[in-house]
Design a protein around this motif. Structure first.
Motif, mmCIF file in Angstrom:
data_model
loop_
_atom_site.group_PDB
_atom_site.id
_atom_site.type_symbol
_atom_site.label_atom_id
_atom_site.label_comp_id
_atom_site.label_asym_id
_atom_site.label_seq_id
_atom_site.Cartn_x
_atom_site.Cartn_y
_atom_site.Cartn_z
ATOM 1 N N GLU A 176 3.101 1.851 -11.600
ATOM 2 C CA GLU A 176 3.948 3.033 -11.508
ATOM 3 C C GLU A 176 3.453 3.937 -10.389
ATOM 4 O OE1 GLU A 176 5.181 3.866 -16.167
ATOM 5 O OE2 GLU A 176 3.873 5.276 -15.115
ATOM 6 N N CYS A 177 4.399 4.576 -9.725
ATOM 7 C CA CYS A 177 4.089 5.577 -8.713
ATOM 8 C C CYS A 177 4.884 6.836 -9.067
ATOM 9 C CB CYS A 177 4.483 5.068 -7.328
ATOM 10 S SG CYS A 177 4.197 6.251 -5.996
ATOM 11 N N ARG A 178 4.178 7.952 -9.181
ATOM 12 C CA ARG A 178 4.813 9.229 -9.541
ATOM 13 C C ARG A 178 4.443 10.299 -8.518
ATOM 14 N NH1 ARG A 178 6.798 9.342 -14.820
ATOM 15 N NH2 ARG A 178 6.316 7.438 -15.968
ATOM 16 N N ASN A 179 5.262 11.348 -8.466
ATOM 17 C CA ASN A 179 4.952 12.478 -7.591
ATOM 18 C C ASN A 179 4.166 13.535 -8.364
ATOM 19 O OD1 ASN A 179 6.879 13.825 -9.150
ATOM 20 N ND2 ASN A 179 8.471 13.705 -7.568
ATOM 21 N N THR A 222 2.273 13.904 -2.334
ATOM 22 C CA THR A 222 1.134 13.236 -2.955
ATOM 23 C C THR A 222 1.670 12.259 -3.982
ATOM 24 O OG1 THR A 222 -0.299 15.145 -2.629
ATOM 25 C CG2 THR A 222 -0.983 13.547 -4.306
ATOM 26 N N LEU A 223 1.212 11.016 -3.902
ATOM 27 C CA LEU A 223 1.655 9.971 -4.808
ATOM 28 C C LEU A 223 0.522 9.604 -5.756
ATOM 29 C CD1 LEU A 223 3.543 7.677 -2.265
ATOM 30 C CD2 LEU A 223 4.401 9.654 -3.548
ATOM 31 N N GLU A 263 -4.008 6.209 -13.968
ATOM 32 C CA GLU A 263 -3.905 6.531 -12.549
ATOM 33 C C GLU A 263 -5.239 6.177 -11.913
ATOM 34 O OE1 GLU A 263 -3.789 10.255 -9.531
ATOM 35 O OE2 GLU A 263 -2.716 10.515 -11.413
ATOM 36 N N VAL A 264 -5.200 5.329 -10.905
ATOM 37 C CA VAL A 264 -6.442 4.900 -10.264
ATOM 38 C C VAL A 264 -6.421 5.087 -8.752
ATOM 39 C CG1 VAL A 264 -7.134 3.256 -12.064
ATOM 40 C CG2 VAL A 264 -5.645 2.487 -10.194
ATOM 41 N N PHE A 265 -5.254 5.451 -8.190
ATOM 42 C CA PHE A 265 -5.169 5.596 -6.740
ATOM 43 C C PHE A 265 -4.193 6.720 -6.412
ATOM 44 C CE2 PHE A 265 -2.991 4.274 -2.711
ATOM 45 C CZ PHE A 265 -4.064 4.462 -1.854
ATOM 46 N N GLU A 266 -4.629 7.603 -5.523
ATOM 47 C CA GLU A 266 -3.779 8.711 -5.076
ATOM 48 C C GLU A 266 -3.710 8.655 -3.559
ATOM 49 O OE1 GLU A 266 -4.332 12.719 -6.873
ATOM 50 O OE2 GLU A 266 -4.639 13.338 -4.785
ATOM 51 N N ASN A 267 -2.538 8.875 -3.023
ATOM 52 C CA ASN A 267 -2.392 8.911 -1.578
ATOM 53 C C ASN A 267 -1.362 9.957 -1.179
ATOM 54 O OD1 ASN A 267 -0.492 6.884 -2.698
ATOM 55 N ND2 ASN A 267 0.170 6.650 -0.578
ATOM 56 N N VAL A 268 -1.494 10.436 0.055
ATOM 57 C CA VAL A 268 -0.540 11.384 0.622
ATOM 58 C C VAL A 268 0.280 10.616 1.648
ATOM 59 C CG1 VAL A 268 -0.292 13.515 1.950
ATOM 60 C CG2 VAL A 268 -2.093 13.328 0.220
ATOM 61 N N VAL A 269 1.600 10.761 1.569
ATOM 62 C CA VAL A 269 2.501 10.034 2.467
ATOM 63 C C VAL A 269 2.269 10.486 3.906
ATOM 64 C CG1 VAL A 269 4.904 9.588 3.086
ATOM 65 C CG2 VAL A 269 4.244 9.753 0.663
ATOM 66 N N ARG A 270 1.985 9.500 4.745
ATOM 67 C CA ARG A 270 1.807 9.757 6.173
ATOM 68 C C ARG A 270 3.157 9.637 6.876
ATOM 69 N NH1 ARG A 270 -2.490 5.391 7.716
ATOM 70 N NH2 ARG A 270 -0.887 4.182 6.678
ATOM 71 N N LEU A 307 8.782 7.494 -9.365
ATOM 72 C CA LEU A 307 9.379 7.126 -8.086
ATOM 73 C C LEU A 307 9.631 5.629 -7.998
ATOM 74 C CD1 LEU A 307 7.145 9.290 -5.696
ATOM 75 C CD2 LEU A 307 9.277 9.937 -6.860
ATOM 76 N N VAL A 308 8.626 4.860 -8.384
ATOM 77 C CA VAL A 308 8.694 3.401 -8.298
ATOM 78 C C VAL A 308 7.962 2.821 -9.496
ATOM 79 C CG1 VAL A 308 8.020 1.370 -6.940
ATOM 80 C CG2 VAL A 308 8.752 3.446 -5.773
#
Length: 139
Positions: free
Chosen positions: A92-95, A72-73, A3-10, A101-102
């Motif tokens: 990969e993208c997880r919650n 949060t992704l 995991e190298v990037f975390e973001n919150v869905v806007r 998720l993707v």
């Protein structure tokens, strides 16, 4: 996979159904690529100083479960193969619950200053191998 990037869905990243618009995952993947490059010591902003660059030539994303506003992704990436001039990444993208998720792949081709394909530098190959738990496929 790291995991190298975390973001919150806007809110602006959601669609009429209230879930993340599928096209935004390409942007999330690209942000993850940028973070991956920084994590291995090759910040994208400095890659040209090494005499090469990369161009995306293929992107595939498979959608498994939706994300919603304020989720949060957790975005992860690893290099699966380094060939002569191409670098294949898994994404990969997880919650927060760890649900997938993707997932997908992206292929970059190394290019020289003229834009012509060039060999992926050995220093980059070594940086990837040192960072990852599982090395990329041999060429």
């Amino acid at each position: 996979m790291h995991e190298v990037f975390e973001n919150v869905v806007r809110f602006e990243e959601t669609d009429a159904q209230g879930i993340v618009f599928y096209g935004n995952y390409a942007t999330f993947q690209d942000e993850t690529f940028t973070a991956f490059m920084e994590a291995i010591g090759y910040p994208y902003s400095e890659i040209e100083e090494h005499g090469w660059d990369v161009h995306v030539v293929n992107l595939e994303l498979n959608y498994r479960k939706p994300a919603e506003f304020r989720d949060t992704l957790h975005n992860a990436m690893r290099v699966t193969a380094i060939k002569e001039s191409s670098i294949e990444f898994a994404y990969e993208c997880r919650n927060d619950a760890g649900e997938l998720l993707v997932e997908g792949t992206v292929v970059h081709v190394a290019v020289d200053e003229s834009g012509a394909p060039t060999r992926v530098p050995d220093e980059f190959r070594e940086a990837v191998a040192a960072f990852q738990d599982e090395p990329p496929e041999p060429v």
